[in-house]
Design a protein around this motif. Structure first.
Motif, short mmCIF file in Angstrom:
data_model
loop_
_atom_site.label_atom_id
_atom_site.label_comp_id
_atom_site.label_asym_id
_atom_site.label_seq_id
_atom_site.Cartn_x
_atom_site.Cartn_y
_atom_site.Cartn_z
N SER A 44 -7.60 42.93 -12.45
CA SER A 44 -8.16 41.90 -11.54
C SER A 44 -8.11 40.52 -12.21
N THR A 45 -8.34 39.51 -11.38
CA THR A 45 -8.37 38.13 -11.88
C THR A 45 -9.63 37.43 -11.35
N ASP A 46 -9.96 36.35 -12.02
CA ASP A 46 -11.16 35.62 -11.59
C ASP A 46 -11.06 34.16 -12.02
N ILE A 47 -11.73 33.31 -11.26
CA ILE A 47 -11.84 31.90 -11.62
C ILE A 47 -13.22 31.71 -12.24
N ALA A 48 -13.27 31.58 -13.58
CA ALA A 48 -14.56 31.49 -14.25
C ALA A 48 -15.18 30.11 -14.13
N ALA A 49 -14.35 29.08 -14.10
CA ALA A 49 -14.84 27.69 -14.02
C ALA A 49 -13.74 26.80 -13.52
N MET A 50 -14.18 25.69 -12.88
CA MET A 50 -13.19 24.73 -12.38
C MET A 50 -13.83 23.34 -12.38
N GLN A 51 -13.07 22.35 -12.83
CA GLN A 51 -13.58 20.99 -12.90
C GLN A 51 -12.49 20.01 -12.48
N LYS A 52 -12.87 19.06 -11.62
CA LYS A 52 -11.89 18.07 -11.16
C LYS A 52 -11.65 17.03 -12.26
N GLY A 107 3.33 21.90 -10.44
CA GLY A 107 1.93 21.46 -10.43
C GLY A 107 1.03 22.37 -11.26
N LEU A 108 1.62 23.36 -11.94
CA LEU A 108 0.83 24.30 -12.76
C LEU A 108 1.23 24.15 -14.22
N VAL A 109 0.22 23.98 -15.08
CA VAL A 109 0.46 23.90 -16.53
C VAL A 109 -0.47 24.89 -17.23
N TRP A 110 0.14 25.81 -17.98
CA TRP A 110 -0.65 26.78 -18.74
C TRP A 110 -1.13 26.12 -20.03
N GLY A 111 -2.39 26.40 -20.38
CA GLY A 111 -2.96 25.80 -21.59
C GLY A 111 -3.35 26.84 -22.62
N ALA A 112 -4.38 26.53 -23.39
CA ALA A 112 -4.84 27.41 -24.47
C ALA A 112 -5.46 28.69 -23.90
N SER A 113 -5.41 29.74 -24.70
CA SER A 113 -5.97 31.03 -24.25
C SER A 113 -6.72 31.71 -25.40
N LYS A 114 -7.51 32.70 -25.02
CA LYS A 114 -8.20 33.52 -26.01
C LYS A 114 -8.58 34.85 -25.37
N LEU A 115 -8.86 35.83 -26.22
CA LEU A 115 -9.30 37.14 -25.72
C LEU A 115 -10.81 37.23 -25.86
N LYS A 140 0.82 -1.20 0.00
CA LYS A 140 0.00 0.00 0.00
C LYS A 140 0.86 1.26 0.00
N ALA A 141 1.97 1.21 0.76
CA ALA A 141 2.86 2.37 0.85
C ALA A 141 3.57 2.63 -0.48
N ASN A 142 3.88 1.55 -1.20
CA ASN A 142 4.59 1.69 -2.46
C ASN A 142 3.68 1.96 -3.65
N LYS A 143 2.39 1.81 -3.44
CA LYS A 143 1.44 2.02 -4.53
C LYS A 143 1.40 3.51 -4.90
N PRO A 144 1.53 3.81 -6.16
CA PRO A 144 1.51 5.23 -6.58
C PRO A 144 0.21 5.91 -6.15
N LYS A 145 0.38 7.05 -5.54
CA LYS A 145 -0.77 7.79 -5.05
C LYS A 145 -1.45 8.54 -6.20
N THR A 146 -2.75 8.48 -6.25
CA THR A 146 -3.49 9.19 -7.29
C THR A 146 -3.39 10.69 -7.04
N VAL A 147 -2.95 11.41 -8.06
CA VAL A 147 -2.77 12.86 -7.93
C VAL A 147 -4.07 13.57 -8.34
N ALA A 148 -4.61 14.33 -7.42
CA ALA A 148 -5.85 15.06 -7.70
C ALA A 148 -5.52 16.33 -8.50
N LYS A 149 -6.19 16.47 -9.63
CA LYS A 149 -5.96 17.63 -10.50
C LYS A 149 -7.28 18.30 -10.85
N SER A 150 -7.15 19.55 -11.23
CA SER A 150 -8.34 20.32 -11.66
C SER A 150 -8.02 21.10 -12.94
#
Length: 217
Positions: free
Chosen positions: A208-216, A161-169, A122-132
């Protein structure tokens, strides 16, 4: 003088009588030394002989021979058969009890080994990484803000733990456009509140900044 049951048992195992081929005074002499019927499970030969000789009780005085041959089965060191059997039973009980203890100890040892193996696995089993997956929005000061520079500044932030993706204006009115960018974050490594503060440090571009949406994931 006591009767040597072991010696008598060995003798009668291959013979029908204490002496000769017919009942005699030797049988009577030995028979009278036995106070009760022998235990057939402990001394089967003696028990068989005893039952047979008992049928001659009324004829004891008329049986031939002498008691001399029967004396060979008496001795001061002889021990009764029944106590010997009891000792054997006691030994068996002790052995069985000890065996149970050994089996219990072995079972506990095996159980402990299995638990240890499970814990290690159990200790050696890779832990599932929670991402959003997050839709991150950045608003400029006005329509004259250089959005290319703004986006370049935002993407310059490097964080484990941060990956930038696609963007648009995305237009928001009066010729002003906001930067909408998709990011993937590992929940345990990246705090969105801290990320927003970090982006807002680019004061020349960011209002300013905002979190418009988030999904696990």
């Amino acid at each position: 003088m006591s009767l040597d049951f072991a010696k008598l048992e060995a003798h009668l195992a291959t013979r029908s009588y204490v002496e000769g081929y017919t009942p005699s005074q030797a049988d009577v002499h030995v028979f009278k030394a036995i106070t009760s019927a022998p235990d057939a499970s402990a001394n089967p030969a003696i028990a068989r002989w005893y039952t047979h000789i008992k049928s001659y009780t009324s004829e004891f005085d008329s049986l031939p021979g002498s008691s001399t041959a029967g004396e060979a089965f008496f001795g001061s060191a002889a021990a009764p058969a029944a106590p010997a059997k009891a000792e054997e039973e006691d030994d068996d009980e002790v052995d069985l009890f000890g065996s149970d203890e050994e089996e219990d100890a072995e079972a506990e040892k095996l159980k402990a080994e299995r638990v240890a193996a499970y814990q290690a696995k159990k200790a050696n089993k890779p832990k599932t990484v929670a991402k959003s997956v997050v839709t991150f929005e950045v608003k400029p000061w006005d329509d004259e803000t250089d959005m290319a520079k703004l986006e370049e500044a935002v993407r310059s932030i490097e964080w484990e733990g941060l990956v930038w993706g696609a963007s648009k204006l995305v237009p928001i009115g009066y010729g002003i456009k906001k930067l909408q960018i998709t990011i993937v974050v590992e929940d345990e490594l990246v705090s969105l509140d801290d990320l927003q503060e970090k982006v807002q440090e680019f004061e020349d571009y960011v209002q300013s900044t905002d979190i418009a949406a988030m999904q696990k994931l």
